[in-house]
Design a protein around this motif. Structure first.
Motif, PDB file in Angstrom:
ATOM      1  N   ASP A 223       0.788  -1.339   0.099  1.00 21.86           N
ATOM      2  CA  ASP A 223       0.030   0.045  -0.015  1.00 21.86           C
ATOM      3  C   ASP A 223       0.740   1.239  -0.011  1.00 21.86           C
ATOM      4  O   ASP A 223       2.187   1.269   0.287  1.00 21.86           O
ATOM      5  N   ALA A 224       0.230   2.326  -0.304  1.00 20.13           N
ATOM      6  CA  ALA A 224       0.803   3.656  -0.115  1.00 20.13           C
ATOM      7  C   ALA A 224       0.746   4.223   1.095  1.00 20.13           C
ATOM      8  O   ALA A 224      -0.318   4.046   1.781  1.00 20.13           O
ATOM      9  N   VAL A 225       1.886   4.710   1.501  1.00 22.37           N
ATOM     10  CA  VAL A 225       1.972   5.073   2.977  1.00 22.37           C
ATOM     11  C   VAL A 225       2.694   6.585   2.857  1.00 22.37           C
ATOM     12  O   VAL A 225       3.487   6.840   2.400  1.00 22.37           O
ATOM     13  N   ILE A 226       1.996   7.645   3.496  1.00 23.27           N
ATOM     14  CA  ILE A 226       2.413   8.901   3.842  1.00 23.27           C
ATOM     15  C   ILE A 226       2.269   9.315   5.338  1.00 23.27           C
ATOM     16  O   ILE A 226       1.068   9.082   5.978  1.00 23.27           O
ATOM     17  N   ALA A 227       3.302   9.959   5.888  1.00 24.30           N
ATOM     18  CA  ALA A 227       3.233  10.285   7.261  1.00 24.30           C
ATOM     19  C   ALA A 227       3.495  11.627   7.275  1.00 24.30           C
ATOM     20  O   ALA A 227       4.359  12.249   6.240  1.00 24.30           O
ATOM     21  N   THR A 228       2.826  12.374   8.245  1.00 26.77           N
ATOM     22  CA  THR A 228       3.039  13.989   8.493  1.00 26.77           C
ATOM     23  C   THR A 228       3.356  14.233   9.922  1.00 26.77           C
ATOM     24  O   THR A 228       3.244  13.419  10.876  1.00 26.77           O
ATOM     25  N   ASP A 229       3.950  15.417  10.254  1.00 29.50           N
ATOM     26  CA  ASP A 229       3.825  15.870  11.300  1.00 29.50           C
ATOM     27  C   ASP A 229       2.517  16.708  11.799  1.00 29.50           C
ATOM     28  O   ASP A 229       1.635  16.843  11.290  1.00 29.50           O
ATOM     29  N   VAL A 321       0.201  12.245  11.559  1.00 26.46           N
ATOM     30  CA  VAL A 321      -1.126  11.316  11.222  1.00 26.46           C
ATOM     31  C   VAL A 321      -0.193  10.366   9.856  1.00 26.46           C
ATOM     32  O   VAL A 321       0.567  10.958   9.365  1.00 26.46           O
ATOM     33  N   VAL A 322      -0.597   9.332   9.933  1.00 29.04           N
ATOM     34  CA  VAL A 322      -0.325   8.322   8.828  1.00 29.04           C
ATOM     35  C   VAL A 322      -1.447   8.256   7.778  1.00 29.04           C
ATOM     36  O   VAL A 322      -2.469   7.698   8.395  1.00 29.04           O
ATOM     37  N   LEU A 323      -1.170   8.172   6.626  1.00 31.26           N
ATOM     38  CA  LEU A 323      -1.975   8.021   5.360  1.00 31.26           C
ATOM     39  C   LEU A 323      -1.850   6.910   4.731  1.00 31.26           C
ATOM     40  O   LEU A 323      -0.635   6.807   4.095  1.00 31.26           O
ATOM     41  N   VAL A 324      -2.640   5.742   4.598  1.00 33.89           N
ATOM     42  CA  VAL A 324      -2.510   4.639   4.071  1.00 33.89           C
ATOM     43  C   VAL A 324      -3.589   4.265   3.132  1.00 33.89           C
ATOM     44  O   VAL A 324      -4.751   4.508   3.223  1.00 33.89           O
ATOM     45  N   PHE A 325      -3.119   4.367   1.649  1.00 32.40           N
ATOM     46  CA  PHE A 325      -4.099   4.189   0.500  1.00 32.40           C
ATOM     47  C   PHE A 325      -3.704   3.270  -0.495  1.00 32.40           C
ATOM     48  O   PHE A 325      -2.466   2.802  -0.447  1.00 32.40           O
ATOM     49  N   ARG A 326      -4.581   2.927  -1.430  1.00 28.90           N
ATOM     50  CA  ARG A 326      -4.303   1.784  -2.518  1.00 28.90           C
ATOM     51  C   ARG A 326      -5.064   2.223  -3.800  1.00 28.90           C
ATOM     52  O   ARG A 326      -5.968   2.633  -3.819  1.00 28.90           O
ATOM     53  N   ASP A 327      -4.197   1.578  -4.827  1.00 26.39           N
ATOM     54  CA  ASP A 327      -4.946   1.779  -6.391  1.00 26.39           C
ATOM     55  C   ASP A 327      -5.886   0.630  -6.356  1.00 26.39           C
ATOM     56  O   ASP A 327      -5.563  -0.560  -6.426  1.00 26.39           O
ATOM     57  N   ILE A 328      -7.256   1.202  -6.596  1.00 26.85           N
ATOM     58  CA  ILE A 328      -8.078   0.013  -6.739  1.00 26.85           C
ATOM     59  C   ILE A 328      -8.531   0.123  -8.096  1.00 26.85           C
ATOM     60  O   ILE A 328     -10.059  -0.143  -8.442  1.00 26.85           O
ATOM     61  N   SER A 329      -7.977   0.295  -9.163  1.00 21.96           N
ATOM     62  CA  SER A 329      -8.509   0.427 -10.650  1.00 21.96           C
ATOM     63  C   SER A 329      -8.675  -0.894 -10.885  1.00 21.96           C
ATOM     64  O   SER A 329      -9.910  -0.943 -11.667  1.00 21.96           O
TER      65      SER A 329
END
Length: 840
Positions: A223-229, A321-329
């Motif tokens: 999965d795609a993961v993005i973390a922020t402060d 915050v940690v954001l987890v998302f994925r390609d569902i094409s």
């Protein structure tokens, strides 16, 4: 207490403090090492277990959806095995829980999964209402996935932060102790500082290694993961997120999340609410809305799902915050395809049914309900034999056997039984259903109601049979008519032949003229009868062409000779222009001559007495020749031209009617020329004020034959003077008298009989060389007479010539079957008869 003692006490005290401080520093270093190991022991295994559980949930949900869609890639036992694997991973995660919060999360995950697995099992085995439960099943799947992403991954991240804070606190404590040691004693302080420094360096290295391991873990997941402060600025982005957003990590880190993570609603195209912003603001887990599209840096759009979760530090403070998302094409495409297929199956008017390899019905669409009368609830789970009539029960095992071999059955027409007991004709298509490993696990059937078509086919068949009966009766009538007309014509023609052979008649004008009239009218009547039967053969396709290379001029001359009496009678002027002598065509000479006679007769009929008729033959090119018959008669009316070659078409003129005819000559000529690969055209230039008509025959050119006389011509020349024993059997007394007289005049020995038994008896006693045998005889017919003659050894090789008014193809075929050598149709030419007898 002396100074020395005080010094030793002070030094001892200092030494004790230094040793105690050193031990405290060593303990602190050991604590740092222990905490670093805990990072490795706790964070990675728990994150792996959570990821495996999540993947298992997705696989279980996909397998259940496939089962429900009627196109399963998994069997029911395989689905249950998937559920067991997920339960095992969740149990593993539960065993690794240490804190109350972790144990609470493990318990919540177990509860969510238990409800999801039970509902999936009920859907698979058919005990749950699908329409009501499928949406709940999908919602539960999303809840489990969100829980794992939002709670478990966030918890792993929190643990890592807590341990990191603890390690940093231990480091700060160790540094403080180092300062105390430096104050307490330079030498020991230096040594202790060296030890502490080494521990700090090692601790920092271990911390870096632990952080790197955690970073690698987040980078390597699918999965795609993005973390922020806490300010919403990006601190981490893994490779999958780089690919989907189009932003490299070096570019993205430090930028606001909204600038990198650009999402819109795919339907409204309005900017979608960023789940990370709400998660930071409210400290809750937030999932993405449905139909969310991520717009990458280059404008590429990707449908995504899943959620964002807050990162909590020590004291439950939100640090990011940690954001987890994925390609569902692909999932969207698969869901759209399944929905499209489901809509087709549901709305189809054809019955679409699936069954397993035991013949048990699995799915049943609306078309099947309409066709067979059973609802889905009534038939699913029951044998397909429920709708198969008893007399067709043997079909089903054969169909299943072919399906097991992977074969497809197309357009199999059979009968099925409705719920009310009525039978329905159907056309059936059966295809095997394969699982993900290409094993056949069932069959899909498409049944179409063909009752109306069957009814129409029966009507057509009945009509065809009726038409065939009518055609047969017509042929029988024509055959009888032909027989009855030919029989009186035969003796008349034979009588004319005898009269012409009498020398005084040739010099007596008062007798010669009537003989010519009789002969001409007999020929005309014979042609009418022949045309009537011939057109029936051409229309039904029963005519056979005896093609050979022939001289065009010779055929044209014969045709002119045949119509010469008619031309002379009307006083017509005939002008001929023949083709070059070396021009040949591949054709049936008799048929081409018949065509030319028809065209010349037609010109004579529709041209006033004293008119002009031209016959023109020319070569068009190397491949075609053209023969034209032109007259200056009444011509062809424009309204008649489109149907000039139709049967029974005639101009309604007294001149034409006085000439007689049935209106079939031109139609017969057109069909015969077409069979030769040629073309027959009609012209009549009424528009320029001229009169007359022109018929043009176009035929393909053939190579000239080799020089020399044919064997048949030589044989005909040699047999003219041979005397034969000839038996004439015919119930027409006049015919027998005329034929017998003509044969005796030619030198043959002749005996006669008028019935079948009489002819058979005479043939077996007299043993003739040739028998002229009528077919329609009293007593026994000519076919039976011929059969019995062939059975006797004495007459086995006697030449039998059928002389009859029956000229159908079936009559000729029967004649050959019983042993008749030649079949002649009355009336015939006596000279031709003489040649046949000479060959006997």
């Amino acid at each position: 207490m002396n100074t020395s003692t005080k010094l030793w006490i002070g030094f001892g005290t200092l030494t004790f403090v230094l040793i105690a401080t050193a031990l405290a520093i060593l303990a602190s270093v050991k604590g740092i090492e222990s905490k670093l190991k805990r990072v490795e022991e706790i964070t990675a295994p728990r994150a792996l277990a959570a990821r495996q559980a999540e993947v298992g949930v997705y696989r279980f949900a996909a397998a259940v959806r496939d089962q429900l869609a009627g196109f399963p890639r998994e069997t029911e036992p395989a689905v249950q095995a998937l559920a067991a694997a997920v339960s095992e991973k969740i149990a593993l995660y539960q065993r690794m829980a240490e804190t109350p919060r972790q144990r609470e999360m493990a318990d919540n995950l177990t509860k969510l999964w238990t409800g999801h697995a039970e509902l999936g099992s009920r859907l698979v085995d058919g005990t749950e209402n699908r329409d009501v439960s499928q949406q709940l099943f999908s919602t539960q799947r999303a809840a489990i996935a969100n829980f794992i992403q939002d709670e478990m991954y966030a918890d792993s991240y929190d643990i890592n932060l807590e341990l990191r804070h603890a390690i940093l606190n231990d480091i700060r404590t160790a540094i403080l102790l180092v300062v105390l040691l430096m104050i307490g004693g330079a030498a020991i302080g230096i040594i202790t500082s060296a030890l502490v420094g080494r521990g700090i360096i090692r601790a920092e290295e271990e911390l870096i290694v632990a952080s790197e391991r955690f970073r690698v873990t987040l980078s390597s997941i699918g999965d795609a993961v993005i973390a922020t402060d806490r300010e919403g600025k990006i601190t981490f982005i893994n490779p999958v997120a780089e690919t989907l957003t189009g932003w490299a990590s070096a570019e993205a880190v430090g930028k606001p999340l909204a600038e990198i993570f650009h999402i819109v609603n795919e339907r409204t195209r309005q900017r979608a609410a960023n789940p990370a912003e709400r998660s930071l603001r409210e400290g809750v887990v937030v999932g993405l809305a449905n139909h969310t599209v991520l717009i990458a840096k280059d404008g590429h759009e990707t449908p995504i799902d899943d959620s964002a979760a807050p990162i909590r530090g020590k004291g439950e403070d939100i640090t990011g915050v940690v954001l987890v998302f994925r390609d569902i094409s692909e999932r969207r495409k698969a869901e759209a395809k399944l929905a499209h297929l489901a809509a087709i199956v549901t709305s189809s008017e054809d019955a679409i049914v699936s069954k397993d390899l035991n013949g048990i019905v699995q799915t049943w669409n609306h078309g099947a309900e309409q066709l067979f009368g059973y609802t889905e609830q009534e038939i699913v789970g029951k044998p397909i034999m429920t709708i198969i009539p008893p007399e067709f029960h043997d079909d089903e095992p054969k169909i299943l056997e072919r399906i097991r071999r992977g074969e497809k059955i197309n357009h199999f027409e059979t009968v099925r039984q409705r719920k009310d007991g009525s039978l329905v004709d159907i056309s059936l298509m059966v295809s095997p259903i394969h699982d993900s490993e290409n094993h056949v696990i069932g069959a899909a059937k498409i049944a179409r109601n063909i009752s109306e078509r069957k009814h129409l086919e029966k009507r057509v068949a009945d009509q065809a049979e009726a038409l065939a009966n009518e055609s047969r009766r017509k042929d029988e009538f024509l055959a009888m008519l032909s027989h009855e007309l030919r029989n009186p014509l035969a003796p008349i023609r034979s009588a004319v032949h005898l009269l012409r052979r009498q020398a005084p008649i040739h010099t007596e004008p008062t007798i010669q003229k009537p003989v010519e009239i009789i002969e001409r009218q007999v020929t005309h009547l014979t042609k009418l009868v022949s045309d009537l039967l011939e057109v029936s053969r051409v229309i039904s396709g029963r005519i056979h062409l005896n093609k050979e290379v022939i001289d065009v001029n010779e055929v044209v001359r014969h045709a002119i000779d045949s119509v010469q009496p008619i031309l002379e009678e009307h006083g017509h002027e005939l002008v001929t222009k023949l083709c070059p002598d070396d021009l040949w065509v591949s054709a049936d000479a008799t048929r081409i001559e018949e065509v030319m006679v028809n065209l010349l007769n037609n010109a004579a009929k529709y041209t006033d007495p004293g008119g002009r008729i031209e016959v023109l033959c020319e070569q068009i090119d190397d491949h075609w020749i053209r023969i034209g018959v032109r007259d200056n008669g009444i011509g062809i009316e424009p309204e008649l031209m489109p149907r000039i070659f139709d049967l029974f078409t005639q101009a309604d003129r007294s001149l034409a009617r006085s000439a007689g005819g049935l209106g079939i000559g031109l139609s017969l000529a057109h069909r015969l020329i077409t069979l030769h690969g040629g073309k027959l055209e009609a012209k009549s230039p009424h528009d320029d004020g001229s009169k007359g008509s022109e018929f043009i025959v176009t035929l393909p050119v053939a190579q000239a034959p080799k020089a020399g006389h044919s064997a048949q011509e030589l044989a005909d020349a040699q047999i003219q003077n041979i005397s034969r024993r000839v038996l004439v059997v015919d119930d027409n007394v006049d015919q027998v008298l005329m034929v017998a007289s003509a044969l005796r005049h030619s030198g043959h020995l002749v005996e006669t009989a008028h019935t079948g038994p009489e002819g058979l008896d005479l043939a077996l006693r007299w043993i003739p060389d040739v028998i002229l045998l009528d077919i329609g005889l009293p007593g026994i017919d000519g076919f039976e007479v011929a059969r019995r003659i062939r059975e006797d050894a004495r007459t086995k090789h006697t030449r039998i010539i059928a002389v009859t008014g029956y000229g159908r193809e079936a009559d000729i075929a029967t004649a050959h079957e019983v042993g008749i050598d030649v079949h002649l149709t009355k009336p015939y030419d006596i000279d031709d008869m003489q040649k046949l007898i000479g060959r006997g």
